[in-house]
Enzyme design. Sequence first.
Site, short mmCIF file in Angstrom:
data_model
loop_
_atom_site.label_atom_id
_atom_site.label_comp_id
_atom_site.label_asym_id
_atom_site.label_seq_id
_atom_site.Cartn_x
_atom_site.Cartn_y
_atom_site.Cartn_z
N ASP A 47 38.20 32.70 43.40
CA ASP A 47 38.74 33.62 44.41
C ASP A 47 40.23 33.46 44.65
O ASP A 47 40.81 32.40 44.41
CB ASP A 47 38.03 33.36 45.76
CG ASP A 47 36.61 33.87 45.79
OD1 ASP A 47 36.04 34.12 44.71
OD2 ASP A 47 36.07 34.01 46.90
N HIS A 188 38.30 28.30 43.83
CA HIS A 188 39.59 29.01 44.04
C HIS A 188 40.58 28.61 42.96
O HIS A 188 40.99 27.44 42.91
CB HIS A 188 40.15 28.67 45.42
CG HIS A 188 39.28 29.13 46.55
ND1 HIS A 188 38.23 28.38 47.02
CD2 HIS A 188 39.29 30.28 47.27
CE1 HIS A 188 37.62 29.05 47.99
NE2 HIS A 188 38.23 30.20 48.17
NI NI Z 1 39.07 34.11 49.68
#
Ligand code: NI
Length: 239
Positions: A47, A188
């Site tokens: 992400d 991430h």
């Molecule tokens: Ni996010």
Amino acid sequence: MHRRLVISVAVSALCGAMLAGTAAPASAAAPAAVDCRKVKCVALTFDDGPVADTQRLLRTLNDRNVKATFYVVGKNVQRYPSTVRSTASAGHQIGNHSWDHADLTRLSAAQIKSQFSRADTAIKQATGKKPTTVRAPYGAHNAAVRQAAARPLVHWSVDTLDWKYRDSARIINTVKTQTKPGDIVLLHDIHKTTVNAVPGIIQALKARGFHFVTVDQLFAPAKLPAGKVTYHNRAAYRP
Ligand code: NI
């Protein structure tokens, strides 16, 4: 949950338009024929990017023939359109993670719609395709968000907390010990410690017999309906 992104962007729209017109290599796009109803599957999701380091992550994934899903932020897509294009052409899935990672539950219906549509436009300009799933920033959603998304909201079942603990060994251990068949793992690519952890994550899950698939492949042959619920893993999904 996720760190808020404050990144200024200065990339011309023309650049994205030119890239979108370039043909993608066809050979890398063929997905592995995996049936997640029959074999152990996991969907790694990355992400908040892309960032410059996403290219390093792509090399790690592509060298190991691992497919993943990227929930990208529109502003960052506008900044790195060629990264998003090469991500998609390598067979990874691209999802919409809003324009600038706002908490959508604090916005008006018109603002929510704009968050999704601006990101869709940037992604389509970079890859030629509108994403088929969305992920709400912070996992925060309400009826207005689900309606504006007009697509399935795909969240996660394994939360690595990689944004909080910038420790590759810890991230690898969390994924190794918590992942069950059908899970969606939240990571991430904006954190170097996460990108550094990916070879170890792949090694650990391969040793447990997992196949790495995109979100669409995880739920296939089902097509997720939009707007009513969110999806966290395959096991919890009842068509
Ligand atoms: Ni996010």
